[in-house]
Scaffold this active site. Structure first.
Site, PDB file in Angstrom:
ATOM      1  N   THR A 167       0.833  -1.202   0.000  1.00  4.50           N
ATOM      2  CA  THR A 167       0.000   0.000   0.000  1.00  4.50           C
ATOM      3  C   THR A 167       0.870   1.255   0.000  1.00  4.50           C
ATOM      4  O   THR A 167       1.961   1.241   0.556  1.00  4.50           O
ATOM      5  CB  THR A 167      -0.880  -0.033   1.273  1.00  4.50           C
ATOM      6  OG1 THR A 167      -1.821  -1.070   1.108  1.00  4.50           O
ATOM      7  CG2 THR A 167      -1.608   1.259   1.528  1.00  4.50           C
ATOM      8  N   ARG A 218     -14.255  -7.830   0.388  1.00  3.70           N
ATOM      9  CA  ARG A 218     -13.506  -7.350   1.559  1.00  3.70           C
ATOM     10  C   ARG A 218     -12.964  -5.932   1.339  1.00  3.70           C
ATOM     11  O   ARG A 218     -12.390  -5.627   0.303  1.00  3.70           O
ATOM     12  CB  ARG A 218     -12.338  -8.317   1.830  1.00  3.70           C
ATOM     13  CG  ARG A 218     -11.458  -7.944   3.031  1.00  3.70           C
ATOM     14  CD  ARG A 218     -10.214  -7.217   2.608  1.00  3.70           C
ATOM     15  NE  ARG A 218      -9.262  -7.059   3.707  1.00  3.70           N
ATOM     16  CZ  ARG A 218      -8.216  -6.241   3.660  1.00  3.70           C
ATOM     17  NH1 ARG A 218      -7.994  -5.508   2.605  1.00  3.70           N
ATOM     18  NH2 ARG A 218      -7.393  -6.155   4.682  1.00  3.70           N
ATOM     19  N   GLY A 268     -10.445  -3.083   3.254  1.00  5.17           N
ATOM     20  CA  GLY A 268      -9.469  -2.952   4.337  1.00  5.17           C
ATOM     21  C   GLY A 268      -9.541  -1.599   5.022  1.00  5.17           C
ATOM     22  O   GLY A 268     -10.557  -0.900   4.960  1.00  5.17           O
ATOM     23  N   ASP A 269      -8.456  -1.239   5.662  1.00  4.15           N
ATOM     24  CA  ASP A 269      -8.403   0.002   6.433  1.00  4.15           C
ATOM     25  C   ASP A 269      -8.135   1.242   5.583  1.00  4.15           C
ATOM     26  O   ASP A 269      -8.472   2.359   5.985  1.00  4.15           O
ATOM     27  CB  ASP A 269      -7.293  -0.096   7.488  1.00  4.15           C
ATOM     28  CG  ASP A 269      -5.936  -0.310   6.834  1.00  4.15           C
ATOM     29  OD1 ASP A 269      -5.817  -1.208   5.963  1.00  4.15           O
ATOM     30  OD2 ASP A 269      -4.988   0.425   7.173  1.00  4.15           O
ATOM     31  N   THR A 272      -0.095   1.249   6.689  1.00  8.02           N
ATOM     32  CA  THR A 272       0.005   0.088   5.810  1.00  8.02           C
ATOM     33  C   THR A 272       0.185  -1.157   6.668  1.00  8.02           C
ATOM     34  O   THR A 272       0.901  -1.117   7.672  1.00  8.02           O
ATOM     35  CB  THR A 272       1.173   0.195   4.819  1.00  8.02           C
ATOM     36  OG1 THR A 272       1.291  -1.058   4.132  1.00  8.02           O
ATOM     37  CG2 THR A 272       2.499   0.529   5.485  1.00  8.02           C
ATOM     38  N   GLY A 273      -0.461  -2.234   6.266  1.00  5.15           N
ATOM     39  CA  GLY A 273      -0.326  -3.456   7.047  1.00  5.15           C
ATOM     40  C   GLY A 273      -1.599  -4.262   6.991  1.00  5.15           C
ATOM     41  O   GLY A 273      -2.424  -4.066   6.087  1.00  5.15           O
ATOM     42  N   GLY A 324      -4.912  -4.844   7.370  1.00  2.50           N
ATOM     43  CA  GLY A 324      -5.977  -3.856   7.529  1.00  2.50           C
ATOM     44  C   GLY A 324      -6.984  -4.128   8.625  1.00  2.50           C
ATOM     45  O   GLY A 324      -7.447  -3.197   9.293  1.00  2.50           O
TER      46      GLY A 324
HETATM   47  N1  ASP Z   1      -3.669  -2.130   4.673  1.00  6.84           N
HETATM   48  C1  ASP Z   1      -3.991  -2.712   3.400  1.00  6.84           C
HETATM   49  C2  ASP Z   1      -5.262  -3.510   3.527  1.00  6.84           C
HETATM   50  O1  ASP Z   1      -5.409  -4.205   4.505  1.00  6.84           O
HETATM   51  C3  ASP Z   1      -2.912  -3.605   2.878  1.00  6.84           C
HETATM   52  C4  ASP Z   1      -1.554  -2.980   2.769  1.00  6.84           C
HETATM   53  O2  ASP Z   1      -1.185  -2.155   3.620  1.00  6.84           O
HETATM   54  O3  ASP Z   1      -0.841  -3.297   1.806  1.00  6.84           O
HETATM   55  O4  ASP Z   1      -6.055  -3.475   2.621  1.00  6.84           O
END
Ligand code: ASP
Length: 333
Positions: A202, A230, A232-233, A252-253, A255
């Site tokens: 991300t 789905r 994410g965050d 990022t991470g 989510g």
């Molecule tokens: N945070 C993002 C998600 O969960 C994924 C990512 O950080 O690459 O959609």
């Protein structure tokens, strides 16, 4: 000598303390180590992050808003296949690319977001359009695409988002899914195969403009093998993106954990109500995510130009630029 020491103490410290950052970006966190990144790939990442920072800095230098700087930097990364956003977005379980993005303005706390879009070339521009040109904060799926078209944003065939790297990641994760049907991550009841591809690519940016206004934005393809619509965050204000008058934050991470801990807003609240510095406030959000079994990183920039970039993964693509245009890029711990 006395005079020299006096000078060093007074002016030396002042010069150091006055280093003011105007932008911080990330290109994802995860198992990014020297061992699994070739020197050629590392160079490509460094160059792209530098280009994104320079584009963002040019906007600030020209007196444009922090929102413009955030959009400009994120677009560079969305247009590159290196990151899990725009062109390089990962694949869903059904072999589609469904993109999410959000942006927020600190001064008036206006925000815009899009979720699950499949044809918008630069989702960050769509998020911005939702904020500027509609009465809503978030639009999803076909509705968001219809709106983006009306706003004359660039629409592409979904095939545009196909990259070999992301496709191969999906195949790898799916192979794990078949062979490890019964293996569950005991902490969260998530199958291991959901997280085997531990690279969250991300992208995000936070900028501080000449008027002292902060903006933050995030753009993503989500997580490889994500299912059933789905989200994410990243498009959720307060989870993956947040900005107020004091600080801007992008994450990022994994989510789900960022949503459950309302990671960005909670960090901002620690600053506002507990008067914690940006480094401590954001580190505590990452610690909270870690305790629940999640991982990832945050970038943040406060109104005085202080940055924080905590993460609990092996690495995070990230970089900063000062008000003098000095660019720094980091990958590993
Ligand atoms: N945070 C993002 C998600 O969960 C994924 C990512 O950080 O690459 O959609």
């Amino acid at each position: 000598m006395k005079k020299f020491i006096f000078h060093l103490l007074v002016f030396g410290t002042l010069t150091f303390a006055q280093k003011k950052y105007v932008m911080v970006i990330h290109g994802g966190a995860g198992t990014i180590t020297k061992a699994n990144l070739s020197p050629e790939k590392e160079k490509e990442y460094r160059e792209k992050l530098t280009e994104a920072l320079q584009k963002g800095y040019a906007e600030i230098k020209n007196g444009k808003s922090s929102l413009d700087a955030v959009s400009a930097a994120i677009m560079v990364m969305e247009d590159s296949p290196l990151f899990n956003a725009g062109k390089g977005a990962v694949f869903t379980n059904e072999g589609r690319n469904e993109l999410d993005a959000s942006i927020m303005n600190g001064k008036d706390q206006k925000a815009g977001a899009v979720a699950g879009v499949t044809t918008i070339k630069n989702p960050i521009l769509a998020a911005r359009a939702v904020m500027d040109k509609s009465e809503h904060v978030m639009m999803a799926g076909p509705g968001a695409e219809k709106f983006a078209k009306e706003q004359k944003l660039e629409i592409v065939d979904p095939k545009y988002f196909w990259t070999e790297k992301a496709w191969n990641s999906l195949q790898k994760v799916k192979a794990m899914e078949t062979s490890k049907k019964t293996s569950l991550n005991n902490k969260e009841q998530y199958p291991d195969y959901f997280i085997v591809d531990h690279k969250f690519g991300t992208v995000g940016a936070v900028a501080l403009d000449k008027n002292g206004n902060i903006a933050a934005g995030t753009s993503t393809g989500g997580m490889t093998n994500k299912k059933y619509g789905r989200i994410g965050d990243s498009p959720i204000i307060g989870a993956g993106t947040y900005a107020n008058e004091q600080v801007g934050i992008s994450g990022t991470g994994w989510g789900e954990f960022f949503i459950r801990t309302v990671a960005s807003k909670t960090a901002a609240d620690r600053m506002k109500y507990l008067h914690k510095p940006v480094t401590e406030a954001t580190q505590e959000s990452i610690d909270e995510i870690g305790k629940l079994g999640g991982n990832g990183g945050l970038i943040a920039l406060d109104k005085d130009g202080n940055v924080a970039m905590p993460f609990n993964t092996e690495g995070m693509y990230r970089g900063t630029v000062t008000d003098k245009g000095e660019v720094e890029v980091y990958i590993y711990k």
